[in-house]
Design a protein around this motif. Structure first.
Motif, PDB file in Angstrom:
ATOM      1  N   ALA A 172       0.904  -1.123   0.083  1.00 58.01           N
ATOM      2  CA  ALA A 172      -0.039  -0.089  -0.056  1.00 58.01           C
ATOM      3  C   ALA A 172       0.801   1.202   0.017  1.00 58.01           C
ATOM      4  O   ALA A 172       0.730   2.317  -0.641  1.00 58.01           O
ATOM      5  N   VAL A 173       2.083   1.367   0.799  1.00 55.57           N
ATOM      6  CA  VAL A 173       2.797   2.668   0.716  1.00 55.57           C
ATOM      7  C   VAL A 173       3.526   2.530  -0.442  1.00 55.57           C
ATOM      8  O   VAL A 173       3.808   3.652  -0.974  1.00 55.57           O
ATOM      9  N   GLY A 174       3.881   1.461  -1.024  1.00 55.22           N
ATOM     10  CA  GLY A 174       4.439   1.523  -2.289  1.00 55.22           C
ATOM     11  C   GLY A 174       3.479   2.172  -3.401  1.00 55.22           C
ATOM     12  O   GLY A 174       4.112   2.871  -4.251  1.00 55.22           O
ATOM     13  N   ALA A 175       2.373   1.941  -3.295  1.00 55.14           N
ATOM     14  CA  ALA A 175       1.487   2.496  -4.312  1.00 55.14           C
ATOM     15  C   ALA A 175       1.436   4.167  -4.244  1.00 55.14           C
ATOM     16  O   ALA A 175       1.378   4.891  -5.142  1.00 55.14           O
ATOM     17  N   TRP A 176       1.232   4.601  -2.887  1.00 56.59           N
ATOM     18  CA  TRP A 176       1.338   5.925  -2.759  1.00 56.59           C
ATOM     19  C   TRP A 176       2.493   6.617  -3.088  1.00 56.59           C
ATOM     20  O   TRP A 176       2.734   7.580  -3.477  1.00 56.59           O
ATOM     21  N   THR A 177       3.825   5.800  -2.682  1.00 55.04           N
ATOM     22  CA  THR A 177       5.116   6.454  -3.351  1.00 55.04           C
ATOM     23  C   THR A 177       5.221   6.651  -4.880  1.00 55.04           C
ATOM     24  O   THR A 177       5.957   7.488  -5.323  1.00 55.04           O
ATOM     25  N   THR A 178       4.690   5.424  -5.332  1.00 52.79           N
ATOM     26  CA  THR A 178       4.914   5.610  -6.767  1.00 52.79           C
ATOM     27  C   THR A 178       3.815   6.598  -7.339  1.00 52.79           C
ATOM     28  O   THR A 178       4.402   7.340  -8.306  1.00 52.79           O
ATOM     29  N   LEU A 179       2.797   6.888  -6.837  1.00 58.26           N
ATOM     30  CA  LEU A 179       2.004   7.953  -7.339  1.00 58.26           C
ATOM     31  C   LEU A 179       2.805   9.264  -6.986  1.00 58.26           C
ATOM     32  O   LEU A 179       2.998  10.285  -7.946  1.00 58.26           O
ATOM     33  N   ALA A 180       3.347   9.556  -5.910  1.00 61.10           N
ATOM     34  CA  ALA A 180       3.949  10.934  -5.699  1.00 61.10           C
ATOM     35  C   ALA A 180       5.285  11.083  -6.533  1.00 61.10           C
ATOM     36  O   ALA A 180       5.479  11.886  -7.117  1.00 61.10           O
ATOM     37  N   VAL A 181       6.191   9.848  -6.677  1.00 58.69           N
ATOM     38  CA  VAL A 181       7.252   9.994  -7.388  1.00 58.69           C
ATOM     39  C   VAL A 181       6.930  10.075  -8.873  1.00 58.69           C
ATOM     40  O   VAL A 181       7.653  11.094  -9.542  1.00 58.69           O
ATOM     41  N   SER A 182       5.852   9.717  -9.312  1.00 56.96           N
ATOM     42  CA  SER A 182       5.432   9.764 -10.820  1.00 56.96           C
ATOM     43  C   SER A 182       4.840  11.353 -10.997  1.00 56.96           C
ATOM     44  O   SER A 182       5.299  11.815 -12.171  1.00 56.96           O
ATOM     45  N   LEU A 183       4.313  11.795 -10.261  1.00 56.41           N
ATOM     46  CA  LEU A 183       3.844  13.019 -10.340  1.00 56.41           C
ATOM     47  C   LEU A 183       5.052  14.150 -10.444  1.00 56.41           C
ATOM     48  O   LEU A 183       5.038  15.021 -11.124  1.00 56.41           O
ATOM     49  N   GLN A 184       6.051  14.027  -9.663  1.00 57.45           N
ATOM     50  CA  GLN A 184       7.197  14.916  -9.552  1.00 57.45           C
ATOM     51  C   GLN A 184       8.247  14.778 -10.756  1.00 57.45           C
ATOM     52  O   GLN A 184       8.883  15.527 -11.106  1.00 57.45           O
ATOM     53  N   CYS A 185       8.000  13.568 -11.413  1.00 61.40           N
ATOM     54  CA  CYS A 185       9.201  13.255 -12.252  1.00 61.40           C
ATOM     55  C   CYS A 185       8.581  13.496 -13.758  1.00 61.40           C
ATOM     56  O   CYS A 185       7.583  13.054 -14.192  1.00 61.40           O
ATOM     57  N   PRO A 186       9.279  14.365 -14.481  1.00 57.33           N
ATOM     58  CA  PRO A 186       8.755  14.528 -15.802  1.00 57.33           C
ATOM     59  C   PRO A 186       9.205  13.585 -17.010  1.00 57.33           C
ATOM     60  O   PRO A 186       8.811  13.657 -18.067  1.00 57.33           O
ATOM     61  N   SER A 187       9.716  12.515 -16.552  1.00 59.87           N
ATOM     62  CA  SER A 187      10.043  11.532 -17.571  1.00 59.87           C
ATOM     63  C   SER A 187       8.782  10.426 -17.890  1.00 59.87           C
ATOM     64  O   SER A 187       8.071  10.259 -16.847  1.00 59.87           O
ATOM     65  N   ALA A 188       8.771  10.168 -18.856  1.00 59.96           N
ATOM     66  CA  ALA A 188       7.618   9.106 -19.189  1.00 59.96           C
ATOM     67  C   ALA A 188       8.309   7.976 -20.016  1.00 59.96           C
ATOM     68  O   ALA A 188       7.735   6.952 -20.623  1.00 59.96           O
ATOM     69  N   ASP A 189       9.682   7.903 -19.774  1.00 61.86           N
ATOM     70  CA  ASP A 189      10.480   6.617 -20.430  1.00 61.86           C
ATOM     71  C   ASP A 189      10.007   5.558 -19.740  1.00 61.86           C
ATOM     72  O   ASP A 189      10.027   5.329 -18.462  1.00 61.86           O
ATOM     73  N   PRO A 190       9.530   4.514 -20.379  1.00 55.88           N
ATOM     74  CA  PRO A 190       9.071   3.256 -19.803  1.00 55.88           C
ATOM     75  C   PRO A 190      10.049   2.338 -18.786  1.00 55.88           C
ATOM     76  O   PRO A 190       9.688   1.993 -17.993  1.00 55.88           O
TER      77      PRO A 190
END
Lengths: 224, 224
Positions: A172-190
């Motif tokens: 569950a914590v991992g899901a929230w962290t993924t969300l936060a890090v994805s929002l702040q990171c400008p990269s869409a490199d798969p």
């Protein structure tokens, strides 16, 4: 077999008078404070560069899908892990086991689906290597902080399978962290997204397993 | 409203909805065919609810209701009075510390027994002893007269001996369901497994015992 000695009850009542514990209302307040703190951390990381905006390298469709999937996974995983499902013993073991592998799989699927919605992002694959280190550091830092809040605030929680509950909390914590890090990171490199925004969640699950027994379990204390 | 008998639901809420008996089980029941069942909760569960809400005097009731059963259960596993007393005391201290976690309207027995079981397993690990789900020590036999008593004693001694040789998982399920009086769902909660698994294990233990005690068949106790 002898009966319980009568003085045991008196000793116990004296002990609980000395050792304070939270009532349900106080427990809910503590939980809300912990949750508030966690949300501040998540938003602080997610919005450190301001609100995320679509760009040629991260189109609107990509943003929408990746955020929607991550947010849904985070909300559901948190709800299912932290709510007891009607029993003080928590969710069933099989339910938690399914949750532990389903959450990272959903996040990975969401990331790939977002890339599929914006085919131009496939061309970015393997280009953002310098950014990997930064995102991993942010992920591990935020994830450990959130997991620490969860494990410390919820102890003790599970007398049957505290490691499994720890793993579910890690997911569950991992899901929230993924969300936060994805929002702040400008990269869409798969490769970057999967490698540094999703995969480190497995580390949080492992930490949940490792610390779960000590933090969330009920332990016998040898009398001296 | 008269209380209905407990239907074996581990965390029954007042006003639980169940289908009317005539409704075919293979079809999901619409709301119109559901009836409210008032489920009976033990005094210990009601007292634990009050204690979790802050009523300090309710803890004595929780202790009075639960301690004899818990002590007997732990004593059967540890076989040492002083250790069993210590574990029971720690179990109640844990219930005190974790009272904010007690889900309103749920049953305290599976929770308390799961904590006691966990503490006993921990104790066995610390003392490097093998964890034994327990025997029938301390189970009183009925008294009908000298001959009947002798028969009962012989039967009980034989059951104790044969129970020792039943595989651990089967024995544990059998004791919780047949001796402690838990429903299969409650025993499943305590053991962290499914109700079906508990049912199968308890049944298999019963079949094993019956086959091994076949020499007592046909020799009913006099005056029964």
């Amino acid at each position: 077999m002898s009966d319980l000695p009568k003085n045991l009850k008196d000793e116990l009542l004296l002990a609980i008078a000395r050792e304070r514990s939270s009532t349900r209302t106080e427990g809910t307040t503590r939980f809300s404070i912990g949750l508030g703190l966690a949300l501040v951390l998540i938003l602080g990381v997610a919005l450190q560069h301001g609100l995320p905006e679509p760009s040629p390298t991260r189109p609107f469709s990509y943003l929408l899908i990746s955020v929607a999937v991550a947010l849904t996974a985070a909300l559901l995983a948190t709800r299912w892990t932290l709510t007891a499902g009607g029993s003080s013993l928590g969710r069933s073991r099989s339910f938690l086991r399914r949750l532990v592998w389903l959450v990272p799989a959903t996040l990975a699927f969401g990331a790939l689906l977002a890339n599929a919605s914006a085919p131009e992002t496939w061309a970015l694959a393997g280009r953002d290597w310098p950014a990997h280190r930064i995102c991993v550091l942010i992920y591990v830092g935020l994830g450990c902080a959130l997991l620490g809040i969860a494990l410390f605030g919820l102890r003790p929680l599970d007398p049957i399978a505290p490691r499994l509950t720890g793993a579910a909390l890690g997911a569950a914590v991992g899901a929230w962290t993924t969300l936060a890090v994805s929002l702040q990171c400008p990269s869409a490199d798969p490769t970057h997204v999967l490698g540094t925004h999703v995969a480190p969640g497995l580390l949080l699950i492992a930490l949940g397993v490792g610390f779960g027994r000590h933090a969330l379990g009920f332990r016998y204390r040898r009398q001296r | 409203m008269p209380a209905a008998t407990l239907i074996g639901c581990p965390a029954a809420q007042p006003g639980l909805l169940v289908p009317e008996p005539h409704w075919p089980r293979r079809f999901p029941a619409p709301a119109a065919t559901m009836r409210a069942v008032q489920v009976e909760r033990s005094r210990a569960s009601q007292a634990m609810d009050a204690y979790a809400d802050g009523d300090s005097s309710a803890f004595a009731d929780v202790y009075d209701e639960l301690s004899p059963r818990l002590y007997a259960y732990v004593r059967r596993m540890t076989r040492v009075d002083s250790v069993a007393q210590d574990i029971v005391q720690q179990c109640f201290l844990n219930l005190h510390h974790a009272r904010s976690r007690f889900v309103q309207g749920s049953h305290v027995e599976p929770w308390a027994f799961a904590i006691a079981r966990r503490l006993t397993i921990d104790w066995a690990r610390l003392e490097k002893r093998s964890f034994s789900p327990g025997t029938l020590d301390g189970v009183p036999s009925k008294e009908h007269g000298p001959e009947a008593d002798a028969h009962q004693s012989a039967l009980l001694a034989a059951v104790r001996t044969e129970l020792e040789s039943v595989p651990e998982k089967l024995r544990e399920a059998f004791l919780l369901v047949r001796l402690e009086g838990f429903s299969t769902a409650e025993a499943a909660e305590v053991l962290g497994t499914s109700a079906m698994a508990v049912k199968i294990r308890a049944h298999r233990a019963g079949v094993l015992l019956r086959s091994r005690l076949s020499r007592f068949r046909g020799k009913e106790a006099p005056n029964e």
